[in-house]
Write a protein that holds these residues in place. Structure first.
Motif, PDB file in Angstrom:
ATOM      1  N   ARG A 169      45.255  -8.236  25.856  1.00  0.00           N
ATOM      2  CA  ARG A 169      44.284  -7.439  25.098  1.00  0.00           C
ATOM      3  C   ARG A 169      43.330  -8.301  24.272  1.00  0.00           C
ATOM      4  NH1 ARG A 169      48.972  -5.233  25.804  1.00  0.00           N
ATOM      5  NH2 ARG A 169      49.309  -2.990  26.038  1.00  0.00           N
ATOM      6  N   GLN A 170      43.151  -9.567  24.651  1.00  0.00           N
ATOM      7  CA  GLN A 170      42.406 -10.482  23.779  1.00  0.00           C
ATOM      8  C   GLN A 170      40.957 -10.061  23.536  1.00  0.00           C
ATOM      9  OE1 GLN A 170      41.643 -14.484  25.527  1.00  0.00           O
ATOM     10  NE2 GLN A 170      42.929 -13.794  27.204  1.00  0.00           N
ATOM     11  N   ASP A 171      40.372  -9.285  24.472  1.00  0.00           N
ATOM     12  CA  ASP A 171      38.976  -8.880  24.280  1.00  0.00           C
ATOM     13  C   ASP A 171      38.838  -7.502  23.635  1.00  0.00           C
ATOM     14  OD1 ASP A 171      38.026 -11.269  25.419  1.00  0.00           O
ATOM     15  OD2 ASP A 171      38.472 -10.479  27.417  1.00  0.00           O
ATOM     16  N   GLN A 172      39.985  -6.839  23.405  1.00  0.00           N
ATOM     17  CA  GLN A 172      39.937  -5.518  22.754  1.00  0.00           C
ATOM     18  C   GLN A 172      39.684  -5.656  21.261  1.00  0.00           C
ATOM     19  OE1 GLN A 172      43.466  -3.526  25.068  1.00  0.00           O
ATOM     20  NE2 GLN A 172      43.190  -2.430  23.158  1.00  0.00           N
TER      21      GLN A 172
ATOM     22  N   LEU B 170      44.973 -21.802  20.729  1.00  0.00           N
ATOM     23  CA  LEU B 170      44.692 -20.401  21.054  1.00  0.00           C
ATOM     24  C   LEU B 170      45.473 -20.011  22.314  1.00  0.00           C
ATOM     25  CD1 LEU B 170      43.016 -17.834  20.407  1.00  0.00           C
ATOM     26  CD2 LEU B 170      41.255 -18.738  21.923  1.00  0.00           C
ATOM     27  N   GLU B 171      45.448 -20.885  23.310  1.00  0.00           N
ATOM     28  CA  GLU B 171      46.219 -20.633  24.543  1.00  0.00           C
ATOM     29  C   GLU B 171      47.703 -20.482  24.229  1.00  0.00           C
ATOM     30  OE1 GLU B 171      45.373 -19.906  27.728  1.00  0.00           O
ATOM     31  OE2 GLU B 171      43.449 -19.741  26.712  1.00  0.00           O
ATOM     32  N   LYS B 172      48.199 -21.391  23.383  1.00  0.00           N
ATOM     33  CA  LYS B 172      49.631 -21.372  23.025  1.00  0.00           C
ATOM     34  C   LYS B 172      49.989 -20.078  22.309  1.00  0.00           C
ATOM     35  CE  LYS B 172      50.805 -26.229  22.122  1.00  0.00           C
ATOM     36  NZ  LYS B 172      50.947 -27.096  20.941  1.00  0.00           N
ATOM     37  N   ALA B 173      49.097 -19.644  21.402  1.00  0.00           N
ATOM     38  CA  ALA B 173      49.358 -18.414  20.643  1.00  0.00           C
ATOM     39  C   ALA B 173      49.392 -17.219  21.589  1.00  0.00           C
ATOM     40  CB  ALA B 173      48.298 -18.218  19.564  1.00  0.00           C
ATOM     41  N   LEU B 174      48.465 -17.187  22.537  1.00  0.00           N
ATOM     42  CA  LEU B 174      48.414 -16.059  23.476  1.00  0.00           C
ATOM     43  C   LEU B 174      49.617 -16.081  24.415  1.00  0.00           C
ATOM     44  CD1 LEU B 174      44.589 -16.019  24.232  1.00  0.00           C
ATOM     45  CD2 LEU B 174      45.861 -14.334  22.912  1.00  0.00           C
ATOM     46  N   GLU B 175      50.111 -17.281  24.693  1.00  0.00           N
ATOM     47  CA  GLU B 175      51.283 -17.404  25.565  1.00  0.00           C
ATOM     48  C   GLU B 175      52.539 -16.920  24.822  1.00  0.00           C
ATOM     49  OE1 GLU B 175      53.814 -21.278  26.501  1.00  0.00           O
ATOM     50  OE2 GLU B 175      51.653 -21.545  26.728  1.00  0.00           O
ATOM     51  N   LEU B 176      52.579 -17.195  23.507  1.00  0.00           N
ATOM     52  CA  LEU B 176      53.703 -16.730  22.680  1.00  0.00           C
ATOM     53  C   LEU B 176      53.713 -15.214  22.561  1.00  0.00           C
ATOM     54  CD1 LEU B 176      54.137 -18.654  19.302  1.00  0.00           C
ATOM     55  CD2 LEU B 176      55.898 -18.167  20.978  1.00  0.00           C
ATOM     56  N   PHE B 177      52.518 -14.632  22.554  1.00  0.00           N
ATOM     57  CA  PHE B 177      52.371 -13.182  22.348  1.00  0.00           C
ATOM     58  C   PHE B 177      51.702 -12.582  23.583  1.00  0.00           C
ATOM     59  CE2 PHE B 177      52.421 -15.098  18.161  1.00  0.00           C
ATOM     60  CZ  PHE B 177      53.159 -14.227  17.368  1.00  0.00           C
ATOM     61  N   PRO B 178      52.457 -12.394  24.674  1.00  0.00           N
ATOM     62  CA  PRO B 178      51.833 -11.928  25.924  1.00  0.00           C
ATOM     63  C   PRO B 178      51.072 -10.612  25.767  1.00  0.00           C
ATOM     64  CG  PRO B 178      54.234 -12.170  26.157  1.00  0.00           C
ATOM     65  CD  PRO B 178      53.888 -12.661  24.806  1.00  0.00           C
TER      66      PRO B 178
ATOM     67  N   LEU C 115      49.567  -9.599  15.932  1.00  0.00           N
ATOM     68  CA  LEU C 115      48.294 -10.283  15.733  1.00  0.00           C
ATOM     69  C   LEU C 115      48.269 -10.965  14.358  1.00  0.00           C
ATOM     70  CD1 LEU C 115      45.452 -11.033  16.606  1.00  0.00           C
ATOM     71  CD2 LEU C 115      44.674  -8.753  15.925  1.00  0.00           C
ATOM     72  N   ALA C 116      48.790 -10.286  13.346  1.00  0.00           N
ATOM     73  CA  ALA C 116      48.834 -10.887  11.998  1.00  0.00           C
ATOM     74  C   ALA C 116      49.687 -12.155  12.016  1.00  0.00           C
ATOM     75  CB  ALA C 116      49.372  -9.878  10.987  1.00  0.00           C
TER      76      ALA C 116
ATOM     77  N   GLU D 223      61.279  -8.487  20.201  1.00  0.00           N
ATOM     78  CA  GLU D 223      60.236  -9.421  20.612  1.00  0.00           C
ATOM     79  C   GLU D 223      59.772 -10.294  19.446  1.00  0.00           C
ATOM     80  OE1 GLU D 223      56.145  -9.427  23.186  1.00  0.00           O
ATOM     81  OE2 GLU D 223      57.849  -8.168  23.674  1.00  0.00           O
ATOM     82  N   VAL D 224      59.620  -9.694  18.271  1.00  0.00           N
ATOM     83  CA  VAL D 224      59.208 -10.463  17.086  1.00  0.00           C
ATOM     84  C   VAL D 224      60.235 -11.559  16.788  1.00  0.00           C
ATOM     85  CG1 VAL D 224      59.024 -10.312  14.554  1.00  0.00           C
ATOM     86  CG2 VAL D 224      57.708  -8.763  15.990  1.00  0.00           C
ATOM     87  N   PHE D 225      61.516 -11.210  16.865  1.00  0.00           N
ATOM     88  CA  PHE D 225      62.546 -12.216  16.576  1.00  0.00           C
ATOM     89  C   PHE D 225      62.628 -13.282  17.664  1.00  0.00           C
ATOM     90  CE2 PHE D 225      63.801  -9.324  13.231  1.00  0.00           C
ATOM     91  CZ  PHE D 225      64.056 -10.245  12.216  1.00  0.00           C
ATOM     92  N   ARG D 226      62.309 -12.898  18.882  1.00  0.00           N
ATOM     93  CA  ARG D 226      62.272 -13.887  19.964  1.00  0.00           C
ATOM     94  C   ARG D 226      61.151 -14.898  19.682  1.00  0.00           C
ATOM     95  NH1 ARG D 226      59.397 -14.460  24.186  1.00  0.00           N
ATOM     96  NH2 ARG D 226      58.319 -12.479  24.027  1.00  0.00           N
TER      97      ARG D 226
END
Length: 242
Positions: free
Chosen positions: A131-134, A118-126, A147-148, A176-179
């Protein structure tokens, strides 16, 4: 890793795929390019079990998964990030991501360390981290698309199917998606990428297939497709270049 042989698929009586074959080797990024209506999304749906193929077979990690239920194919380790941002809008971003890991909680996938992932995913998608609690429904279209993608990765899959990840995104988000796809590639994630921005897709992919009217018209190493005059003329004109 993922092998598709002579795949035919139809909606009702209308056949969309007329016997396509493609290979996605372990650790590689393979892209499927083609114009709208060529059958790219149908191919993804037939692979992931959302649509039962009429003929042909899908082998994943040596197992025949043709026509199996989507959830069984997901358990085997195939994650599908569908086009059109299917997110659970009334749940938080973080809960959406944890839902992606659901088969790991139920032990139908190797569990591993879900919190670290989960940490890694959030780091990949700053953008998602902030907005993780939104609620997912309050995110912009581009953020929902991310998010998908992130949710698919939370399955800790063997293969990720990415269907039009840049669809409808502003150019800055497309970059950003391609990065992110490049970073996943560096981590050795195997991916099949369907993408409208052919030039960007071929830049990140190892190998490419061109789909025309439900048939593969040409395929080869991404580098050679980028320099193929017919591919250039049909798919690499103008548009979004990297």
């Amino acid at each position: 890793m993922l092998s598709i042989q002579n795949l035919h698929a139809a909606y009702g009586k209308v056949e969309v795929l007329h016997g396509i074959s493609l290979e996605v080797p372990k650790g590689k990024v393979v892209t499927l390019i083609g114009s709208n209506g060529a059958g790219k999304t149908t191919t993804m749906r037939a692979i992931s079990g959302m649509l039962k193929p009429k003929q042909g077979n899908v082998r994943f990690d040596g197992k025949d998964v043709t026509g199996m239920d989507s959830f069984r194919i997901a358990r085997a380790g195939l994650a599908h990030s569908p086009e059109g941002r299917r997110v659970f809008s009334t749940m938080s971003v973080k809960d959406n991501l944890l839902l992606g890991a659901f088969p790991r909680f139920t032990r139908s996938r190797p569990r591993g360390d879900i919190n670290t992932d989960l940490e890694k995913a959030l780091e990949l998608f700053p953008r998602l981290k902030e907005r993780q609690d939104q609620l997912a429904g309050t995110l912009s279209g581009g953020e929902q698309q991310m998010l998908a993608m992130a949710r698919a990765i939370m399955l800790n899959p063997e293969v990720v199917l990415l269907d039009e990840p840049s669809m409808g995104l502003a150019p800055i988000l497309v970059d950003e998606v391609f990065r992110i796809i490049s970073r996943l590639k560096e981590r050795g994630v195997t991916m099949l990428l369907v993408e409208q921005f052919a030039a960007a897709a071929l830049n990140v992919a190892d190998y490419g297939y061109v789909l025309e009217n439900g048939r593969i018209s040409v395929h080869g190493p991404a580098e050679s497709l980028k320099n193929d005059p017919a591919v250039k003329a049909a798919y690499l004109g103008g548009g979004h270049q990297h």
